[in-house]
Design a protein around this motif. Structure first.
Motif, PDB file in Angstrom:
ATOM      1  N   LEU A 133      38.222 -30.108  99.769  1.00 47.53           N
ATOM      2  CA  LEU A 133      38.436 -31.350  99.029  1.00 47.53           C
ATOM      3  C   LEU A 133      37.897 -32.557  99.805  1.00 47.53           C
ATOM      4  CD1 LEU A 133      39.777 -32.777  96.571  1.00 47.53           C
ATOM      5  CD2 LEU A 133      41.865 -32.886  97.943  1.00 47.53           C
ATOM      6  N   PHE A 134      38.054 -32.519 101.135  1.00 49.48           N
ATOM      7  CA  PHE A 134      37.596 -33.628 101.974  1.00 49.48           C
ATOM      8  C   PHE A 134      36.224 -33.367 102.598  1.00 49.48           C
ATOM      9  CE2 PHE A 134      42.286 -34.220 102.091  1.00 49.48           C
ATOM     10  CZ  PHE A 134      42.316 -35.484 101.525  1.00 49.48           C
ATOM     11  N   ASP A 135      35.524 -32.342 102.099  1.00 48.12           N
ATOM     12  CA  ASP A 135      34.188 -31.982 102.587  1.00 48.12           C
ATOM     13  C   ASP A 135      34.166 -31.739 104.096  1.00 48.12           C
ATOM     14  OD1 ASP A 135      32.920 -32.143 100.055  1.00 48.12           O
ATOM     15  OD2 ASP A 135      32.835 -34.324 100.240  1.00 48.12           O
ATOM     16  N   LEU A 136      35.172 -31.010 104.587  1.00 43.64           N
ATOM     17  CA  LEU A 136      35.265 -30.663 105.991  1.00 43.64           C
ATOM     18  C   LEU A 136      35.459 -29.157 106.120  1.00 43.64           C
ATOM     19  CD1 LEU A 136      37.876 -33.385 107.065  1.00 43.64           C
ATOM     20  CD2 LEU A 136      35.430 -33.442 107.546  1.00 43.64           C
ATOM     21  N   SER A 137      35.116 -28.635 107.291  1.00 46.76           N
ATOM     22  CA  SER A 137      35.484 -27.243 107.567  1.00 46.76           C
ATOM     23  C   SER A 137      36.960 -27.239 107.964  1.00 46.76           C
ATOM     24  CB  SER A 137      34.631 -26.679 108.697  1.00 46.76           C
ATOM     25  OG  SER A 137      34.987 -27.293 109.924  1.00 46.76           O
ATOM     26  N   ILE A 138      37.566 -26.085 107.999  1.00 45.74           N
ATOM     27  CA  ILE A 138      38.969 -26.002 108.409  1.00 45.74           C
ATOM     28  C   ILE A 138      39.110 -26.513 109.843  1.00 45.74           C
ATOM     29  CG2 ILE A 138      40.865 -24.421 108.942  1.00 45.74           C
ATOM     30  CD1 ILE A 138      40.017 -22.757 106.521  1.00 45.74           C
ATOM     31  N   VAL A 139      38.179 -26.149 110.706  1.00 42.90           N
ATOM     32  CA  VAL A 139      38.226 -26.606 112.100  1.00 42.90           C
ATOM     33  C   VAL A 139      38.118 -28.130 112.164  1.00 42.90           C
ATOM     34  CG1 VAL A 139      37.016 -26.558 114.323  1.00 42.90           C
ATOM     35  CG2 VAL A 139      37.331 -24.441 113.026  1.00 42.90           C
ATOM     36  N   GLU A 140      37.196 -28.705 111.384  1.00 43.73           N
ATOM     37  CA  GLU A 140      37.060 -30.157 111.365  1.00 43.73           C
ATOM     38  C   GLU A 140      38.345 -30.827 110.886  1.00 43.73           C
ATOM     39  OE1 GLU A 140      32.329 -30.918 110.492  1.00 43.73           O
ATOM     40  OE2 GLU A 140      33.606 -30.242 108.845  1.00 43.73           O
ATOM     41  N   LEU A 141      38.967 -30.243 109.870  1.00 49.57           N
ATOM     42  CA  LEU A 141      40.221 -30.793 109.351  1.00 49.57           C
ATOM     43  C   LEU A 141      41.310 -30.739 110.423  1.00 49.57           C
ATOM     44  CD1 LEU A 141      41.955 -31.918 107.032  1.00 49.57           C
ATOM     45  CD2 LEU A 141      42.388 -29.553 106.343  1.00 49.57           C
ATOM     46  N   LEU A 142      41.422 -29.616 111.101  1.00 48.40           N
ATOM     47  CA  LEU A 142      42.466 -29.455 112.112  1.00 48.40           C
ATOM     48  C   LEU A 142      42.247 -30.336 113.341  1.00 48.40           C
ATOM     49  CD1 LEU A 142      42.941 -25.595 111.966  1.00 48.40           C
ATOM     50  CD2 LEU A 142      44.495 -27.343 111.076  1.00 48.40           C
ATOM     51  N   THR A 143      40.997 -30.664 113.628  1.00 49.53           N
ATOM     52  CA  THR A 143      40.697 -31.455 114.830  1.00 49.53           C
ATOM     53  C   THR A 143      40.330 -32.898 114.506  1.00 49.53           C
ATOM     54  OG1 THR A 143      38.377 -30.740 114.790  1.00 49.53           O
ATOM     55  CG2 THR A 143      39.919 -29.425 116.110  1.00 49.53           C
ATOM     56  N   TYR A 144      40.452 -33.279 113.249  1.00 45.10           N
ATOM     57  CA  TYR A 144      40.042 -34.619 112.821  1.00 45.10           C
ATOM     58  C   TYR A 144      40.874 -35.710 113.487  1.00 45.10           C
ATOM     59  CZ  TYR A 144      38.826 -38.550 109.848  1.00 45.10           C
ATOM     60  OH  TYR A 144      38.399 -39.769 109.397  1.00 45.10           O
ATOM     61  N   ASN A 145      40.184 -36.755 113.974  1.00 47.30           N
ATOM     62  CA  ASN A 145      40.841 -37.946 114.518  1.00 47.30           C
ATOM     63  C   ASN A 145      40.182 -39.165 113.896  1.00 47.30           C
ATOM     64  OD1 ASN A 145      42.665 -36.791 116.428  1.00 47.30           O
ATOM     65  ND2 ASN A 145      40.920 -36.340 117.725  1.00 47.30           N
ATOM     66  N   ASP A 146      40.970 -40.174 113.621  1.00 47.46           N
ATOM     67  CA  ASP A 146      40.348 -41.388 113.104  1.00 47.46           C
ATOM     68  C   ASP A 146      39.679 -42.116 114.265  1.00 47.46           C
ATOM     69  OD1 ASP A 146      42.863 -44.006 112.822  1.00 47.46           O
ATOM     70  OD2 ASP A 146      42.612 -42.495 114.368  1.00 47.46           O
ATOM     71  N   ALA A 147      38.888 -43.131 113.948  1.00 46.20           N
ATOM     72  CA  ALA A 147      38.087 -43.825 114.951  1.00 46.20           C
ATOM     73  C   ALA A 147      38.958 -44.448 116.044  1.00 46.20           C
ATOM     74  CB  ALA A 147      37.221 -44.888 114.279  1.00 46.20           C
ATOM     75  N   ASP A 148      40.089 -45.056 115.672  1.00 44.52           N
ATOM     76  CA  ASP A 148      40.960 -45.672 116.670  1.00 44.52           C
ATOM     77  C   ASP A 148      41.533 -44.632 117.624  1.00 44.52           C
ATOM     78  OD1 ASP A 148      40.559 -48.235 115.722  1.00 44.52           O
ATOM     79  OD2 ASP A 148      42.340 -48.225 114.442  1.00 44.52           O
TER      80      ASP A 148
END
Length: 111
Positions: free
Chosen positions: A54-69
């Protein structure tokens, strides 16, 4: 699960979506999605895959996602830690040189 929920909420906000929007796209109820965001409900692998797509990410990207701040804060802390480590490394090298010098002096005295 709370960290994952925070990441999902952040991604949802970045896209300007409501909980209702995401719940409809995931074909679940709004309360069910709310429980995912708040970390009350564990997310199974198939749901995790559905959310990541839904967010156009891989599962790994979703699990490791951090916002810019968060990423800037992490990078800053990492840089500070590396600077401290380099300082300690220099101290160790200096101490090693002193030990070698003292050993050489001791050899001369005994020799």
């Amino acid at each position: 699960m709370k960290n994952l929920g925070k990441k999902i909420r952040l991604l949802r906000h970045q896209r300007g979506w409501s909980q209702e929007d995401v719940a409809k796209r995931l074909d679940i109820s709004i309360p069910a999605f709310s429980k995912i965001e708040t970390g009350i409900t564990d997310v199974n692998l198939s749901r995790l895959d559905q959310i990541s797509q839904l967010f156009d990410l891989s599962i790994v990207e979703l699990l490791t996602y951090n916002d810019a701040d968060d990423q800037r804060k992490y990078n800053s802390e990492l840089e500070t830690t590396l600077e401290k480590l380099n300082g300690r490394e220099e101290e160790i090298i200096s101490l090693q040189k002193k030990v070698i010098e003292l050993y050489e002096e001791l050899r001369k005295v005994r020799g």
